[in-house]
Design an enzyme around this catalytic site. Structure first.
Site, PDB file in Angstrom:
ATOM      1  N   HIS A  95       1.396  -1.339   0.039  1.00 22.76           N
ATOM      2  CA  HIS A  95      -0.083  -0.327  -0.040  1.00 22.76           C
ATOM      3  C   HIS A  95       0.670   1.207   0.143  1.00 22.76           C
ATOM      4  O   HIS A  95      -0.017   2.029   0.255  1.00 22.76           O
ATOM      5  CB  HIS A  95      -1.331  -0.030   1.455  1.00 22.76           C
ATOM      6  CG  HIS A  95      -1.967  -0.498   1.359  1.00 22.76           C
ATOM      7  ND1 HIS A  95      -3.290  -1.576   2.404  1.00 22.76           N
ATOM      8  CD2 HIS A  95      -2.550  -1.843   0.302  1.00 22.76           C
ATOM      9  CE1 HIS A  95      -3.934  -2.006   1.876  1.00 22.76           C
ATOM     10  NE2 HIS A  95      -3.884  -2.814   0.462  1.00 22.76           N
TER      11      HIS A  95
ATOM     12  N   CYS B  85       9.878  15.925 -12.830  1.00 17.27           N
ATOM     13  CA  CYS B  85       9.450  16.676 -14.394  1.00 17.27           C
ATOM     14  C   CYS B  85       9.447  18.292 -14.244  1.00 17.27           C
ATOM     15  O   CYS B  85       8.180  19.194 -15.153  1.00 17.27           O
ATOM     16  CB  CYS B  85       7.746  15.760 -14.624  1.00 17.27           C
ATOM     17  SG  CYS B  85       6.790  16.707 -13.561  1.00 17.27           S
TER      18      CYS B  85
HETATM   19  N1  APR Z   1      -2.567  -6.479  18.557  1.00 18.82           N
HETATM   20  C1  APR Z   1      -3.154  -7.484  17.307  1.00 18.82           C
HETATM   21  N2  APR Z   1      -3.845  -6.755  16.532  1.00 18.82           N
HETATM   22  C2  APR Z   1      -4.673  -5.789  16.829  1.00 18.82           C
HETATM   23  C3  APR Z   1      -4.425  -4.954  17.958  1.00 18.82           C
HETATM   24  C4  APR Z   1      -3.368  -5.075  18.174  1.00 18.82           C
HETATM   25  N3  APR Z   1      -2.487  -4.884  19.576  1.00 18.82           N
HETATM   26  N4  APR Z   1      -4.832  -3.919  17.782  1.00 18.82           N
HETATM   27  C5  APR Z   1      -5.709  -4.366  16.609  1.00 18.82           C
HETATM   28  N5  APR Z   1      -5.708  -5.197  15.979  1.00 18.82           N
HETATM   29  C6  APR Z   1      -6.389  -5.871  15.689  1.00 18.82           C
HETATM   30  C7  APR Z   1      -7.355  -5.473  15.082  1.00 18.82           C
HETATM   31  O1  APR Z   1      -8.252  -6.888  15.502  1.00 18.82           O
HETATM   32  C8  APR Z   1      -8.435  -5.482  13.769  1.00 18.82           C
HETATM   33  O2  APR Z   1      -8.712  -6.852  13.356  1.00 18.82           O
HETATM   34  O3  APR Z   1      -5.828  -4.729  13.609  1.00 18.82           O
HETATM   35  C9  APR Z   1      -7.132  -5.111  12.896  1.00 18.82           C
HETATM   36  C10 APR Z   1      -6.659  -4.014  12.059  1.00 18.82           C
HETATM   37  O4  APR Z   1      -7.271  -3.488  11.537  1.00 18.82           O
HETATM   38  P1  APR Z   1      -7.743  -2.504  10.187  1.00 18.82           P
HETATM   39  O5  APR Z   1      -7.470  -0.641  11.011  1.00 18.82           O
HETATM   40  O6  APR Z   1      -8.977  -2.649   9.547  1.00 18.82           O
HETATM   41  O7  APR Z   1      -6.151  -2.395   9.804  1.00 18.82           O
HETATM   42  P2  APR Z   1      -6.100  -3.576   8.388  1.00 18.82           P
HETATM   43  O8  APR Z   1      -6.631  -4.088   8.121  1.00 18.82           O
HETATM   44  O9  APR Z   1      -4.694  -3.031   8.040  1.00 18.82           O
HETATM   45  O10 APR Z   1      -6.554  -1.843   6.979  1.00 18.82           O
HETATM   46  C11 APR Z   1      -5.881  -2.607   5.708  1.00 18.82           C
HETATM   47  O11 APR Z   1      -7.271  -0.575   5.036  1.00 18.82           O
HETATM   48  O12 APR Z   1      -8.014   1.379   5.378  1.00 18.82           O
HETATM   49  C12 APR Z   1      -7.450   0.629   4.588  1.00 18.82           C
HETATM   50  O13 APR Z   1      -5.447   0.657   3.919  1.00 18.82           O
HETATM   51  C13 APR Z   1      -5.479   1.303   4.681  1.00 18.82           C
HETATM   52  O14 APR Z   1      -3.887  -0.422   4.735  1.00 18.82           O
HETATM   53  C14 APR Z   1      -5.067  -0.315   5.681  1.00 18.82           C
HETATM   54  C15 APR Z   1      -6.288  -1.537   4.789  1.00 18.82           C
END
Ligand code: APR
Length: 235
Positions: free
Chosen positions: A109, A139
């Site tokens: 990303h 550019c």
């Molecule tokens: N340890 C482990 N897991 C955790 C912790 C922690 N301390 N805190 C939160 N989580 C978990 C949550 O339970 C959740 O499942 O991390 C996950 C975060 O999910 P999102 O906020 O949706 O993040 P992500 O999955 O990385 O999002 C994917 O979406 O918005 C776009 O481009 C953005 O890369 C991002 C993509």
């Protein structure tokens, strides 16, 4: 657990949460404060580039003081000491994997500390604020410098390389991601279809938890070092 020859690890915002980086979809997360359509789409940038620059300038500044946590360090140690190939595919745009010592790393990303010219597509490291006043050093086009971050509706980076990795992975680990956003959310099914063992390490069950052979839930700084230890001891 038998020795693995090709471990592929997908990481998400949950891995950096304990380093002080807000996640997106948890309570109080980034998308609870901002509408992603305004700040993380090409249409949003075209409509209000000043807002998008403010959003990423704020996040870039917030990323300056953060440090890798025990989970990042455990993944770097796994890459350095495990006899098989270990590759991290991260959805995160922070630089914590690099700071922890991971080298076999793919930012699908993009990166918050890089800038891209919307006109000539030249990209470069970037730590300062971005604004409409900037001209592309390559550019000369003015007003098109943007964060080198993949927005919704854009194709993530390095997908061909990632597909090859998933085709040959014999262990796929997903850490700290909600399994909400494709194509990353589809990687577990791709790896499983190619015969990989699949493991979820997450604070709580993700939307894709039933797709995994094994799921261990808890904070990344606890479950990731423990799982790395298990891999290293059982090899
Ligand atoms: N340890 C482990 N897991 C955790 C912790 C922690 N301390 N805190 C939160 N989580 C978990 C949550 O339970 C959740 O499942 O991390 C996950 C975060 O999910 P999102 O906020 O949706 O993040 P992500 O999955 O990385 O999002 C994917 O979406 O918005 C776009 O481009 C953005 O890369 C991002 C993509």
């Amino acid at each position: 657990m038998p020795g693995y020859s090709n471990i592929v690890i997908l990481t998400g915002a949950g891995l950096s949460a304990e380093s002080g980086v807000p996640t997106f979809r948890d309570k109080g997360g980034i998308w609870a404060k901002y509408d992603y359509r305004d700040v993380a789409t090409p249409e949003g940038f075209a409509k209000n580039p000043v807002l998008v620059h403010e959003f990423y300038n704020m996040r870039r500044r917030a990323h300056e003081g953060i440090k890798p946590n025990a989970a990042h360090l455990a993944l770097a140690r796994l890459e350095q000491t495990y006899p098989g190939e270990v590759t991290v595919v991260t959805q995160n745009v922070d630089a914590l994997h690099e700071q922890a010592g991971s080298h076999n790393l793919i930012h699908m990303h993009g990166e918050i500390f890089a800038a891209l010219c919307d006109s000539c597509r030249a990209r470069r490291p970037w730590t300062a604020d971005l604004s409409l006043d900037l001209a592309c050093p390559t550019c000369g086009h003015k007003g098109g410098m943007r964060p080198d971050v993949v927005w919704f509706g854009e194709m993530p980076y390095h997908m061909t390389r990632i597909a090859k990795l998933l085709a040959t992975a014999d262990l796929f680990i997903s850490i700290g991601t909600s399994g909400n956003v494709y194509p990353a959310a589809g990687f577990v099914a791709e790896a499983a279809a190619n015969g990989a063992r699949t493991v979820e390490l997450n604070l709580e069950p993700s939307d894709g938890v039933t797709l995994f052979d094994e799921a261990i839930h808890g904070p990344a700084t606890q479950v990731v070092p423990a799982f790395v230890e298990r891999l290293l001891n059982e090899n």
